[in-house]
Design a protein around this motif. Sequence first.
Motif, PDB file in Angstrom:
ATOM      1  N   ALA A 153       0.825  -1.209   0.000  1.00 34.80           N
ATOM      2  CA  ALA A 153       0.000   0.000   0.000  1.00 34.80           C
ATOM      3  C   ALA A 153       0.860   1.260   0.000  1.00 34.80           C
ATOM      4  O   ALA A 153       0.500   2.267  -0.616  1.00 34.80           O
ATOM      5  CB  ALA A 153      -0.939  -0.012   1.208  1.00 34.80           C
ATOM      6  N   LYS A 154       1.992   1.215   0.675  1.00 36.45           N
ATOM      7  CA  LYS A 154       2.892   2.375   0.673  1.00 36.45           C
ATOM      8  C   LYS A 154       3.507   2.588  -0.703  1.00 36.45           C
ATOM      9  O   LYS A 154       3.747   3.722  -1.118  1.00 36.45           O
ATOM     10  CB  LYS A 154       3.984   2.173   1.721  1.00 36.45           C
ATOM     11  CG  LYS A 154       3.511   2.390   3.156  1.00 36.45           C
ATOM     12  CD  LYS A 154       4.653   2.281   4.155  1.00 36.45           C
ATOM     13  CE  LYS A 154       4.156   2.602   5.574  1.00 36.45           C
ATOM     14  NZ  LYS A 154       5.240   2.486   6.582  1.00 36.45           N
ATOM     15  N   ALA A 155       3.740   1.476  -1.418  1.00 35.45           N
ATOM     16  CA  ALA A 155       4.348   1.573  -2.752  1.00 35.45           C
ATOM     17  C   ALA A 155       3.349   2.035  -3.801  1.00 35.45           C
ATOM     18  O   ALA A 155       3.739   2.577  -4.841  1.00 35.45           O
ATOM     19  CB  ALA A 155       4.933   0.223  -3.148  1.00 35.45           C
ATOM     20  N   GLY A 174     -12.368  -0.432  10.207  1.00 38.71           N
ATOM     21  CA  GLY A 174     -11.106  -1.098  10.499  1.00 38.71           C
ATOM     22  C   GLY A 174     -10.050  -0.763   9.465  1.00 38.71           C
ATOM     23  O   GLY A 174      -8.865  -0.594   9.792  1.00 38.71           O
ATOM     24  N   GLY A 175     -10.451  -0.667   8.198  1.00 40.78           N
ATOM     25  CA  GLY A 175      -9.526  -0.248   7.149  1.00 40.78           C
ATOM     26  C   GLY A 175      -9.056   1.179   7.362  1.00 40.78           C
ATOM     27  O   GLY A 175      -7.874   1.504   7.167  1.00 40.78           O
ATOM     28  N   GLU A 176      -9.982   2.049   7.769  1.00 36.58           N
ATOM     29  CA  GLU A 176      -9.622   3.437   8.060  1.00 36.58           C
ATOM     30  C   GLU A 176      -8.639   3.499   9.229  1.00 36.58           C
ATOM     31  O   GLU A 176      -7.707   4.319   9.243  1.00 36.58           O
ATOM     32  CB  GLU A 176     -10.878   4.242   8.393  1.00 36.58           C
ATOM     33  CG  GLU A 176     -11.857   4.395   7.244  1.00 36.58           C
ATOM     34  CD  GLU A 176     -11.337   5.321   6.157  1.00 36.58           C
ATOM     35  OE1 GLU A 176     -10.430   6.134   6.432  1.00 36.58           O
ATOM     36  OE2 GLU A 176     -11.843   5.243   5.015  1.00 36.58           O
ATOM     37  N   GLN A 177      -8.856   2.633  10.195  1.00 36.79           N
ATOM     38  CA  GLN A 177      -7.973   2.585  11.352  1.00 36.79           C
ATOM     39  C   GLN A 177      -6.564   2.138  10.944  1.00 36.79           C
ATOM     40  O   GLN A 177      -5.559   2.676  11.438  1.00 36.79           O
ATOM     41  CB  GLN A 177      -8.553   1.624  12.393  1.00 36.79           C
ATOM     42  CG  GLN A 177      -7.824   1.609  13.715  1.00 36.79           C
ATOM     43  CD  GLN A 177      -8.420   0.609  14.687  1.00 36.79           C
ATOM     44  OE1 GLN A 177      -9.461   0.028  14.430  1.00 36.79           O
ATOM     45  NE2 GLN A 177      -7.759   0.411  15.809  1.00 36.79           N
ATOM     46  N   LEU A 186      -5.559   3.706   1.198  1.00 35.32           N
ATOM     47  CA  LEU A 186      -6.200   2.533   0.605  1.00 35.32           C
ATOM     48  C   LEU A 186      -7.424   2.951  -0.212  1.00 35.32           C
ATOM     49  O   LEU A 186      -7.924   4.064  -0.080  1.00 35.32           O
ATOM     50  CB  LEU A 186      -6.629   1.546   1.697  1.00 35.32           C
ATOM     51  CG  LEU A 186      -5.521   0.961   2.569  1.00 35.32           C
ATOM     52  CD1 LEU A 186      -6.113   0.319   3.814  1.00 35.32           C
ATOM     53  CD2 LEU A 186      -4.700  -0.061   1.784  1.00 35.32           C
ATOM     54  N   GLN A 187      -7.909   2.036  -1.020  1.00 39.10           N
ATOM     55  CA  GLN A 187      -9.150   2.243  -1.768  1.00 39.10           C
ATOM     56  C   GLN A 187     -10.226   1.362  -1.143  1.00 39.10           C
ATOM     57  O   GLN A 187     -10.071   0.145  -1.067  1.00 39.10           O
ATOM     58  CB  GLN A 187      -8.960   1.864  -3.241  1.00 39.10           C
ATOM     59  CG  GLN A 187     -10.216   2.062  -4.087  1.00 39.10           C
ATOM     60  CD  GLN A 187     -10.031   1.583  -5.514  1.00 39.10           C
ATOM     61  OE1 GLN A 187      -9.008   1.023  -5.874  1.00 39.10           O
ATOM     62  NE2 GLN A 187     -11.056   1.786  -6.340  1.00 39.10           N
ATOM     63  N   HIS A 188     -11.321   1.982  -0.695  1.00 34.58           N
ATOM     64  CA  HIS A 188     -12.400   1.235  -0.046  1.00 34.58           C
ATOM     65  C   HIS A 188     -13.499   0.897  -1.046  1.00 34.58           C
ATOM     66  O   HIS A 188     -13.989   1.776  -1.757  1.00 34.58           O
ATOM     67  CB  HIS A 188     -12.989   2.046   1.115  1.00 34.58           C
ATOM     68  CG  HIS A 188     -14.213   1.422   1.714  1.00 34.58           C
ATOM     69  ND1 HIS A 188     -15.396   2.110   1.877  1.00 34.58           N
ATOM     70  CD2 HIS A 188     -14.440   0.159   2.163  1.00 34.58           C
ATOM     71  CE1 HIS A 188     -16.291   1.306   2.420  1.00 34.58           C
ATOM     72  NE2 HIS A 188     -15.746   0.125   2.606  1.00 34.58           N
TER      73      HIS A 188
END
Length: 331
Positions: A153-155, A174-177, A186-188
């Motif tokens: 995700a950082k890349a 949880g993804g936001e956290q 990230l893409q939700h």
Amino acid sequence: MPAFHALPTPRRAALALLAAACLAGPALAQGDFPSKPVNVFTPFPPGSGPDALLRAITDKLSQKWRQPVLVQNRPGAGGFVVFEATRRLAADGYTLVQLDSEQLVALPLLYKSRNFQTLDVYDPVASLYNTPFLVTVPTASPWKSVGDLVAAAKAQPGKVAYGSWGIGSPGHLGGEQLELATGIELQHIPFKDSGQMFTALAGGDIAWALGSIPSSQGVYKGGKVRYLGVAASKRIPQMPDVPTVAEAGGPKDFAQSSFVVLAAPKGIAPALRARIAQDVAQVMQDADIKTRMDTFAFEYVNWSPDEIVKQARAKGQMYQKLIERKNITLD
């Protein structure tokens, strides 16, 4: 000094009996509870993990109370369908509502225009269980750890997609956290429900998702997904080989779970609430209930109503930070 005029004996006796009846009324009502069927409303659909366990619990309560305890499914609108069905019903113990922590504290933040505070409308009655979530990826994923996920995700900022069973769900927040804890973007991708989400995950349409054991066990047992880590402070007995997120290279102390309780419309008598809570706590110790809980990896929590509110407020503070960070809304 004015003379004291005693009431005639028959009248005094009648008034004394009336006063005694008024004082005994609530006690008698509590002692007789339940004298008719009890309805337990749930926002979860039939066949879901929370619904399945609730039906097992209500079956045991039916036996204990010698009255039908009926499950009424009212899914939809994140919980507002069940709110509208129950919020104006009598606070007499014959209407109970199954709610999770997100319905208690996240929904008011997501639907601000409705000016609805769940804890102002319902009194917590009894705690049931806590649900841990696991970081789940397709079997073919190249990632072997949560650390690999974070590095990917950082890349690729904004390119790694994760799914959830709806905006504002524990899977989404949880993804936001995880974003906030690691500085990644990230893409939700929200789905209609967890079943649809796990179908997409198994097919590789999304890169990862948070899921509970009951919601993911179908695709897991089918060999279509695997677990990178459990979002908790310790491993769970059902999956002892799955590390915690922290052990798997993720952020320290990362945890995401959802707790479930029974509540009643506001104003239930404290003595009646205590009676129901005591009976529920006894049922939760039943061997069959324990077996079902173990199958689902649900962890029993025996909290007082005050502790439920305390836990909800703490989770609400975390959710408020996440929701306001991106102005997440369902209005």
